[in-house]
Enzyme design. Sequence first.
Site, mmCIF file in Angstrom:
data_model
loop_
_atom_site.group_PDB
_atom_site.id
_atom_site.type_symbol
_atom_site.label_atom_id
_atom_site.label_comp_id
_atom_site.label_asym_id
_atom_site.label_seq_id
_atom_site.Cartn_x
_atom_site.Cartn_y
_atom_site.Cartn_z
ATOM 1 N N ASP A 291 -7.581 113.392 -3.782
ATOM 2 C CA ASP A 291 -8.814 114.103 -4.140
ATOM 3 C C ASP A 291 -9.843 113.061 -4.581
ATOM 4 O O ASP A 291 -10.484 112.428 -3.743
ATOM 5 C CB ASP A 291 -8.470 115.121 -5.231
ATOM 6 C CG ASP A 291 -9.639 115.988 -5.657
ATOM 7 O OD1 ASP A 291 -10.655 116.022 -4.953
ATOM 8 O OD2 ASP A 291 -9.536 116.646 -6.719
ATOM 9 N N THR A 292 -10.013 112.814 -5.878
ATOM 10 C CA THR A 292 -10.944 111.762 -6.315
ATOM 11 C C THR A 292 -10.409 110.381 -5.943
ATOM 12 O O THR A 292 -11.170 109.426 -5.776
ATOM 13 C CB THR A 292 -11.153 111.787 -7.846
ATOM 14 O OG1 THR A 292 -9.907 111.495 -8.483
ATOM 15 C CG2 THR A 292 -11.674 113.136 -8.308
ATOM 16 N N THR B 183 -5.740 108.892 -9.140
ATOM 17 C CA THR B 183 -4.291 108.786 -9.328
ATOM 18 C C THR B 183 -3.751 107.656 -8.461
ATOM 19 O O THR B 183 -3.030 106.764 -8.951
ATOM 20 C CB THR B 183 -3.596 110.117 -8.934
ATOM 21 O OG1 THR B 183 -4.237 111.184 -9.616
ATOM 22 C CG2 THR B 183 -2.120 110.092 -9.259
HETATM 23 P P1 IMP Z 1 -6.939 112.624 -7.722
HETATM 24 O O1 IMP Z 1 -6.477 111.645 -8.725
HETATM 25 O O2 IMP Z 1 -8.260 113.248 -8.105
HETATM 26 O O3 IMP Z 1 -6.998 112.051 -6.306
HETATM 27 O O4 IMP Z 1 -5.937 113.845 -7.757
HETATM 28 C C1 IMP Z 1 -4.761 113.831 -7.059
HETATM 29 C C2 IMP Z 1 -3.792 114.858 -7.607
HETATM 30 O O5 IMP Z 1 -4.476 116.041 -8.042
HETATM 31 C C3 IMP Z 1 -2.861 115.323 -6.510
HETATM 32 O O6 IMP Z 1 -1.694 114.563 -6.481
HETATM 33 C C4 IMP Z 1 -2.601 116.764 -6.872
HETATM 34 O O7 IMP Z 1 -1.492 116.859 -7.752
HETATM 35 C C5 IMP Z 1 -3.835 117.227 -7.610
HETATM 36 N N1 IMP Z 1 -4.768 117.972 -6.707
HETATM 37 C C6 IMP Z 1 -5.946 117.567 -6.198
HETATM 38 N N2 IMP Z 1 -6.518 118.509 -5.418
HETATM 39 C C7 IMP Z 1 -5.652 119.545 -5.415
HETATM 40 C C8 IMP Z 1 -5.641 120.835 -4.753
HETATM 41 O O8 IMP Z 1 -6.539 121.216 -3.982
HETATM 42 N N3 IMP Z 1 -4.555 121.636 -5.017
HETATM 43 C C9 IMP Z 1 -3.529 121.254 -5.836
HETATM 44 N N4 IMP Z 1 -3.485 120.064 -6.450
HETATM 45 C C10 IMP Z 1 -4.539 119.217 -6.241
#
Ligand code: IMP
Length: 171
Positions: A99-100, A103
Site C-alpha cells: 500500500d504505502t 512496511t
Molecule cells: P503499507 O505499509 O502501507 O504498504 O501497508 C501494508 C500492509 O497493510 C499490508 O501488509 C496489509 O496487511 C495492510 N493493508 C494495506 N492495504 C490493505 C487492504 O486493502 N486490505 C487489507 N489490508 C491492507
Amino acid sequence: MPDFIPLISRQAIQARIREIGEQITRDYQDKDLILVGILKGAFIFMADLSRQIGVDHEIDFIGASSYEGTHSTGQIVFTKQPDLEFKDRDILLVEDIVDTGSTLCKIVEFINLLNPRSLNICTLIDKHERRKNKIDVKYACFSLEKGFIVGYGLDYNEKYRNMSEIYDLKL
Ligand code: IMP
Ligand code: MG
C-alpha cells in the site's frame, strides 16, 4: 454489517499464482531460494505460491504489523524474527498487499543488514494510490488503483482472512 463486493474470483487468483510460480521457477534455477512470508496477511498466498514453484526452496516468516482498521498507523512493529540464516541466500519476500510501502521499506532495510545474496519482492496485490516509498516489486499478481479489500489472507481488524475470494469492502 459491511458490504462485500466480489473483486477477484478464486479461479482468477489460482490462475495468476500458477503464472507467477512458473516465472519464479524460471528465474530461480541454480539459486538458493528462501520464500519469506510477511505475517499475517501472506499466509494463504504463501501456501499456494510455494506449491506452484518448481525449484527447491525453504520457507520462513517475518511478522510485521502496521494497520488498524482501514488505515496504516505508519508505525511498524516486528512481531516475529526469521528463523533461518539469510546470509548469501536468495530471499524472496512474499507480501499480501503493498500500500504505502512503509512496511516493506522497513523490512527490506532489516533484511539487507543480514547480507543476503539477493532480495526480491512478490506481492499478491500492488495497490498504487497511497504509495509513499519507492518499492521495486518484481512479481505482482494483481494491480489495484485504490480501495480496501479483504479475503484470501487480507483482513479488516483481523477478520475475513478465511474468505476464498477477494472482496472490495464497503463499510
Ligand atoms: P503499507 O505499509 O502501507 O504498504 O501497508 C501494508 C500492509 O497493510 C499490508 O501488509 C496489509 O496487511 C495492510 N493493508 C494495506 N492495504 C490493505 C487492504 O486493502 N486490505 C487489507 N489490508 C491492507
Ligand atoms: Mg493486515
